[in-house]
Scaffold this motif. Sequence first.
Motif, PDB file in Angstrom:
ATOM      1  N   GLN A  95       0.857  -1.175   0.000  1.00  0.00           N
ATOM      2  CA  GLN A  95       0.000   0.000   0.000  1.00  0.00           C
ATOM      3  C   GLN A  95       0.901   1.236   0.000  1.00  0.00           C
ATOM      4  N   ASN A  96       0.362   2.349  -0.452  1.00  0.00           N
ATOM      5  CA  ASN A  96       1.087   3.614  -0.357  1.00  0.00           C
ATOM      6  C   ASN A  96       0.915   4.167   1.046  1.00  0.00           C
ATOM      7  N   GLU A 111      -2.184   6.073   1.653  1.00  0.00           N
ATOM      8  CA  GLU A 111      -3.386   5.248   1.867  1.00  0.00           C
ATOM      9  C   GLU A 111      -3.522   4.858   3.325  1.00  0.00           C
ATOM     10  N   ASP A 139       7.834   6.738   1.213  1.00  0.00           N
ATOM     11  CA  ASP A 139       7.679   6.230  -0.145  1.00  0.00           C
ATOM     12  C   ASP A 139       7.390   7.441  -1.022  1.00  0.00           C
ATOM     13  N   LYS A 140       6.979   7.218  -2.238  1.00  0.00           N
ATOM     14  CA  LYS A 140       6.757   8.342  -3.157  1.00  0.00           C
ATOM     15  C   LYS A 140       5.527   9.169  -2.783  1.00  0.00           C
ATOM     16  N   SER A 141       4.682   8.640  -1.895  1.00  0.00           N
ATOM     17  CA  SER A 141       3.455   9.354  -1.549  1.00  0.00           C
ATOM     18  C   SER A 141       3.524  10.109  -0.232  1.00  0.00           C
TER      19      SER A 141
END
Length: 181
Positions: free
Chosen positions: A94-95, A98, A144-146
């Motif tokens: 998952q991001n 999220e 992460d990227k998010s």
Amino acid sequence: AFDSLGVYRSRLLATLDEALGAISRKKSGNIAGQMDMFSMPDTDAGGGESIVYPEIPEFPTKELLYMEREAAGLFFSGHLLDGYGLHIKSLSPQNIVEVAGKEDEEDADTLADGTKVCLCGIISSVTQKTTRKGDSMAFATLEDKSGSLELVVFSKQYETYRRHIDTDNAVCVTGTVSRRD
């Protein structure tokens, strides 16, 4: 922005002092509005000395990204996770956004306490603590990227995975959401 100049960042950094010196010499030689009788008005905005760039290779991508994060607090030209794309895709994590939700939105979209999650990211900081029993545990920030969030790594898991829990390591973690902690 300097990538658009067509010169490697390594070469620009190698000649930075020389370029600043040239600008300083030009400014001190041209006191505002003064020129001698043999000078022509400066119509070339960048006129004067030209810089000769050394024939050195570009920095490795990872180093460029670290410099971006150090200078601006975030990555611009990529992400440290870019090299792990296939591995991350195979794990279907998952991001972070999220799991944690967005800072500017209501908590309605965030996951409930006790939800099991799988996340992949880069550890950006680690703080080791000692429990009342004398065992070691850690608090780590995972990005992460998010987005980013804090991981609590309890003593049993910390002892097992200690060598992987280090700044700038790419990891895949599974855990349980805890809003309170």
